[in-house]
Design a protein around this motif. Structure first.
Motif, PDB file in Angstrom:
ATOM      1  N   ASP A 131      26.060  40.615 -40.654  1.00  0.00           N
ATOM      2  CA  ASP A 131      25.426  40.670 -41.966  1.00  0.00           C
ATOM      3  C   ASP A 131      25.818  41.898 -42.794  1.00  0.00           C
ATOM      4  O   ASP A 131      25.351  42.070 -43.912  1.00  0.00           O
ATOM      5  N   GLY A 132      26.672  42.779 -42.266  1.00  0.00           N
ATOM      6  CA  GLY A 132      27.088  43.928 -43.049  1.00  0.00           C
ATOM      7  C   GLY A 132      27.703  45.026 -42.216  1.00  0.00           C
ATOM      8  O   GLY A 132      27.924  44.880 -41.022  1.00  0.00           O
ATOM      9  N   ALA A 133      27.981  46.132 -42.877  1.00  0.00           N
ATOM     10  CA  ALA A 133      28.636  47.268 -42.224  1.00  0.00           C
ATOM     11  C   ALA A 133      27.903  48.550 -42.580  1.00  0.00           C
ATOM     12  O   ALA A 133      27.343  48.684 -43.673  1.00  0.00           O
ATOM     13  N   PHE A 134      27.915  49.500 -41.646  1.00  0.00           N
ATOM     14  CA  PHE A 134      27.299  50.807 -41.837  1.00  0.00           C
ATOM     15  C   PHE A 134      28.348  51.850 -41.497  1.00  0.00           C
ATOM     16  O   PHE A 134      28.960  51.781 -40.433  1.00  0.00           O
ATOM     17  N   LEU A 135      28.563  52.808 -42.396  1.00  0.00           N
ATOM     18  CA  LEU A 135      29.553  53.858 -42.187  1.00  0.00           C
ATOM     19  C   LEU A 135      28.914  55.222 -42.383  1.00  0.00           C
ATOM     20  O   LEU A 135      28.018  55.382 -43.218  1.00  0.00           O
TER      21      LEU A 135
END
Length: 125
Positions: free
Chosen positions: A30-34
């Protein structure tokens, strides 16, 4: 989260700056975290197909929210001053998979009546 090397490109009114950074990244369905640092500023980025949030802290503090064809507001703080700004997302493209991330966002930033066009491009690997 896993370590990664990222290409971070910013463009303001046609002036382009490209830097590479090492950080941590987690990509899910559902998404990306950086999480990474560039030039004394720590960045946290959460990206989905419909919204990207960028939080910066350090020499400059701000939080930007990008949504396709939407306006949002921000407060930018640095060295004893703060300004309010309006962010209008004009281009929005986010693609991600297990070992792939490509964020390309164009936006207009208006601060104290001054308008500038900016672009953020984050790419992994």
């Amino acid at each position: 989260m896993r370590d990664f090397k990222i290409s971070f490109v910013t463009e303001t009114d046609g002036e382009r700056e490209t830097v590479s950074a090492v950080g941590a990244c987690a990509v899910k369905s559902d998404g990306a975290f950086l999480k990474f640092s560039v030039c004394g500023v720590n960045y946290l980025v959460k990206a989905t197909k419909n919204e990207t949030r960028v939080k910066a802290s350090g020499d400059v503090d701000y939080a930007l929210v990008f949504m396709p064809d939407k306006k949002t507001f921000t407060k930018i703080c640095a060295s004893g001053f703060s300004m309010r700004g309006e962010v209008e997302t004009t281009d929005y493209s986010v693609g991600f998979a297990e070992n792939f991330l490509n964020i390309n966002i164009g936006y207009r930033l208006t601060v104290e009546g001054e308008k500038s066009f900016r672009r953020i491009h984050l790419k992994l690997p």
